[in-house]
Scaffold this motif. Structure first.
Motif, PDB file in Angstrom:
ATOM      1  N   LEU A 160       0.839  -1.203   0.000  1.00 12.86           N
ATOM      2  CA  LEU A 160       0.000   0.000   0.000  1.00 12.86           C
ATOM      3  C   LEU A 160       0.873   1.252   0.000  1.00 12.86           C
ATOM      4  O   LEU A 160       0.663   2.189  -0.772  1.00 12.86           O
ATOM      5  CB  LEU A 160      -0.893  -0.021   1.238  1.00 12.86           C
ATOM      6  N   ASN A 161       1.898   1.261   0.864  1.00 15.21           N
ATOM      7  CA  ASN A 161       2.788   2.421   0.933  1.00 15.21           C
ATOM      8  C   ASN A 161       3.680   2.536  -0.292  1.00 15.21           C
ATOM      9  O   ASN A 161       3.988   3.635  -0.737  1.00 15.21           O
ATOM     10  CB  ASN A 161       3.629   2.365   2.210  1.00 15.21           C
ATOM     11  N   LEU A 162       4.079   1.410  -0.859  1.00 19.18           N
ATOM     12  CA  LEU A 162       4.873   1.450  -2.089  1.00 19.18           C
ATOM     13  C   LEU A 162       4.051   2.085  -3.211  1.00 19.18           C
ATOM     14  O   LEU A 162       4.577   2.860  -4.016  1.00 19.18           O
ATOM     15  CB  LEU A 162       5.319   0.043  -2.504  1.00 19.18           C
ATOM     16  N   LEU A 183       7.730  -1.575 -11.704  1.00 15.00           N
ATOM     17  CA  LEU A 183       7.063  -2.172 -10.557  1.00 15.00           C
ATOM     18  C   LEU A 183       7.353  -3.659 -10.587  1.00 15.00           C
ATOM     19  O   LEU A 183       7.205  -4.292 -11.637  1.00 15.00           O
ATOM     20  CB  LEU A 183       5.545  -1.964 -10.643  1.00 15.00           C
ATOM     21  N   VAL A 184       7.772  -4.226  -9.472  1.00 16.24           N
ATOM     22  CA  VAL A 184       8.039  -5.658  -9.433  1.00 16.24           C
ATOM     23  C   VAL A 184       7.028  -6.318  -8.497  1.00 16.24           C
ATOM     24  O   VAL A 184       6.850  -5.894  -7.351  1.00 16.24           O
ATOM     25  CB  VAL A 184       9.474  -5.945  -8.939  1.00 16.24           C
ATOM     26  N   PHE A 185       6.355  -7.347  -8.995  1.00 20.26           N
ATOM     27  CA  PHE A 185       5.343  -8.063  -8.226  1.00 20.26           C
ATOM     28  C   PHE A 185       5.789  -9.489  -7.978  1.00 20.26           C
ATOM     29  O   PHE A 185       6.375 -10.125  -8.861  1.00 20.26           O
ATOM     30  CB  PHE A 185       4.024  -8.110  -9.007  1.00 20.26           C
ATOM     31  N   ILE A 196       7.118 -10.700 -11.426  1.00 21.59           N
ATOM     32  CA  ILE A 196       6.754 -10.045 -12.679  1.00 21.59           C
ATOM     33  C   ILE A 196       7.238  -8.608 -12.615  1.00 21.59           C
ATOM     34  O   ILE A 196       6.958  -7.896 -11.652  1.00 21.59           O
ATOM     35  CB  ILE A 196       5.226 -10.076 -12.885  1.00 21.59           C
ATOM     36  N   SER A 197       7.947  -8.178 -13.642  1.00 22.13           N
ATOM     37  CA  SER A 197       8.432  -6.804 -13.671  1.00 22.13           C
ATOM     38  C   SER A 197       7.645  -6.042 -14.724  1.00 22.13           C
ATOM     39  O   SER A 197       7.549  -6.461 -15.867  1.00 22.13           O
ATOM     40  CB  SER A 197       9.923  -6.815 -14.014  1.00 22.13           C
ATOM     41  N   LYS A 250       8.654  -4.221  -5.129  1.00 27.15           N
ATOM     42  CA  LYS A 250       9.705  -3.239  -5.375  1.00 27.15           C
ATOM     43  C   LYS A 250       9.228  -2.225  -6.394  1.00 27.15           C
ATOM     44  O   LYS A 250       8.532  -2.571  -7.345  1.00 27.15           O
ATOM     45  CB  LYS A 250      10.943  -3.972  -5.899  1.00 27.15           C
ATOM     46  N   ILE A 251       9.616  -0.965  -6.175  1.00 32.27           N
ATOM     47  CA  ILE A 251       9.267   0.068  -7.163  1.00 32.27           C
ATOM     48  C   ILE A 251      10.522   0.842  -7.523  1.00 32.27           C
ATOM     49  O   ILE A 251      11.420   1.016  -6.693  1.00 32.27           O
ATOM     50  CB  ILE A 251       8.204   1.042  -6.620  1.00 32.27           C
ATOM     51  N   SER A 252      10.579   1.306  -8.764  1.00 31.11           N
ATOM     52  CA  SER A 252      11.681   2.178  -9.169  1.00 31.11           C
ATOM     53  C   SER A 252      11.108   3.331  -9.962  1.00 31.11           C
ATOM     54  O   SER A 252      10.424   3.113 -10.957  1.00 31.11           O
ATOM     55  CB  SER A 252      12.644   1.429 -10.092  1.00 31.11           C
ATOM     56  N   THR A 253      11.382   4.548  -9.482  1.00 33.49           N
ATOM     57  CA  THR A 253      10.977   5.711 -10.253  1.00 33.49           C
ATOM     58  C   THR A 253      12.222   6.555 -10.471  1.00 33.49           C
ATOM     59  O   THR A 253      13.292   6.215  -9.977  1.00 33.49           O
ATOM     60  CB  THR A 253       9.928   6.556  -9.498  1.00 33.49           C
ATOM     61  N   ALA A 254      12.076   7.671 -11.164  1.00 36.89           N
ATOM     62  CA  ALA A 254      13.241   8.531 -11.408  1.00 36.89           C
ATOM     63  C   ALA A 254      13.718   9.188 -10.120  1.00 36.89           C
ATOM     64  O   ALA A 254      14.856   9.631 -10.013  1.00 36.89           O
ATOM     65  CB  ALA A 254      12.874   9.596 -12.428  1.00 36.89           C
TER      66      ALA A 254
END
Lengths: 288, 131
Positions: A160-162, A183-185, A196-197, A250-254
């Motif tokens: 939720l926080n991610l 986003l990695v699930f 899954i990415s 896992k999340i990756s943004t700029a």
């Protein structure tokens, strides 16, 4: 919030492991040099005892404890405290530098929820971030626990926080060619682990967020839900998989990348206060 | 009777006994389960919402795996005038206690407890929630 980019450059682009810390009892900012000496002695004693023995972990350690005056949110926040462990240089030459092997810093950015309700002798720095070997983290943590009667706990970040973090920073103005948002699930109930990415072009993500967000500067849970639902629906349309049934790990943004185990990497200094504010809030809710 | 979503297949309608209680299960780790429940609610006759519906939120022991906003679930309960129960199925004690609670509710909804109707029971639960 006037954080000097020079002072905080060392915080960027490093993977920090997150902890929540309960308030420190009788922590005096004037005594930082004393604390460095005491911690150094503690580490040397641990070496004598033969504890914390790990191959490759040197224990001839120099300790530096300093205050980062700029790193705070409001006036009510305590300024951040940085602890650095360096390997004492073996060579006698004056030019050889000590090698930094471990860093950890305590901070509070808009942590008023906690500091308002705490008696006088306590210092509130609820967020602790470390970079370096776990054995050093454990020694530093033990010393702080013994000296200031505080308690450290790993800070996990829920899906939720991610997803809040994704929504908050998907809409950021992108200066140069920003990397894709990812986003990695983790798929549940499988005998073999399967991840899954899902990679999204940053401009598409920003365009989507701009249509969802009603008031700039304000974000509601509904907006985050709509944003994520659009991403899930798009994925389902193409792959017939319900990502909403999987766990976002896992999340990756700029701006920032974050893992649910409580590991973050901050990539841009202008968003540092915003990220720290969110992490401080998570730390405080774990403590309370 | 277990179903993954509503409506139930119509072929078996005439075999089906009377339904006294519907428990909608929402897994706190799965946003999909909440969406599924929301979609299924549309297929429930309005008369069930007079005490014959309950929401059961599972997996609450693992706060760090939470994918759903619990406020949204509580609001769902308020919107449909039905109680929301929270439980952790992986802990045997809580699992057993929850099962006993649901069984008790089912007895009331089936009319087996004299003097207590489904509607009066649910309004009792609501006033204690407000406390």
């Amino acid at each position: 919030e006037n954080v000097d980019p020079q002072n905080t450059a060392f915080l960027l682009r490093k993977a920090w492991t997150l902890y929540s810390v309960t308030p420190l009892y009788r922590f005096h900012r004037a005594r930082l040099r004393d604390y460095a000496r005491l911690l150094s002695a503690f580490i040397a004693a641990e070496k004598q005892k033969g504890l914390a023995v790990e191959v490759g972990v040197e224990l001839d350690i120099k300790v530096a404890v300093s205050s980062l005056a700029d790193l705070r949110g409001s006036e009510q926040d305590q300024a951040a405290v940085l602890v650095q462990l360096s390997l004492r240089s073996q060579a006698s030459s004056r030019n050889s530098e000590d090698k930094l092997v471990w860093s950890g810093w305590f901070c509070s950015v808009y942590g008023d929820d906690l500091s308002e309700n705490v008696p006088e002798d306590f210092t509130c720095l609820p967020l602790f971030l470390t970079h370096g070997a776990e054995s050093y983290t454990s020694m530093v943590g033990s010393w702080f626990q013994k000296t200031f009667d505080c308690c450290f706990r790993r800070l996990a970040i829920s899906p939720l926080n991610l997803s809040w973090m994704v929504a908050m920073w998907a809409g950021c103005k992108l200066d140069r060619a920003a990397s894709a948002m990812e986003l990695v699930f983790s798929m549940p109930h499988l005998s073999q682990p399967l991840d899954i990415s899902y990679a999204i072009h940053p401009e598409d993500a920003k365009a989507l967020w701009d249509t969802v967000q009603k008031m700039p500067g304000e974000i509601t849970q509904e907006e985050v839900d709509v944003f994520m639902d659009c991403l899930y629906a798009h994925f389902h349309r193409h792959f017939k998989i319900h990502l909403s049934a999987a766990k976002l790990v896992k999340i990756s943004t700029a701006v920032v990348s974050a893992h649910c185990d409580g590991i973050v990497k901050i990539l841009q200094s202008q968003y540092l206060p915003g990220v720290l504010m969110l992490l401080t809030e998570l730390a405080i809710s774990q403590i309370q | 009777h277990l179903a993954t979503s509503l409506p139930l297949p119509s072929e078996r309608d005439h075999f089906r006994p009377r339904i006294d209680l519907i428990v909608f299960m929402i897994d706190i780790k799965s946003k999909y389960s909440l969406k599924n429940v929301e979609a299924s609610l549309a297929h429930v006759d309005a008369s069930f919402f007079l005490g014959k519906v309950c929401f059961l939120v599972t997996g609450v022991g693992r706060v760090n795996a939470c994918s759903i906003d619990t406020n949204a679930v509580c609001k769902l309960g308020e919107t449909y005038c039905s109680p929301v129960l929270f439980c952790e199925l992986e802990l045997e004690g809580i699992r057993v206690a929850t099962a006993q609670r649901l069984l008790r509710m089912l007895q009331i909804c089936a009319g087996h407890i004299p003097g207590v109707s489904a509607l009066s029971f649910v309004s009792l639960m609501r006033t204690s929630d407000d406390d």
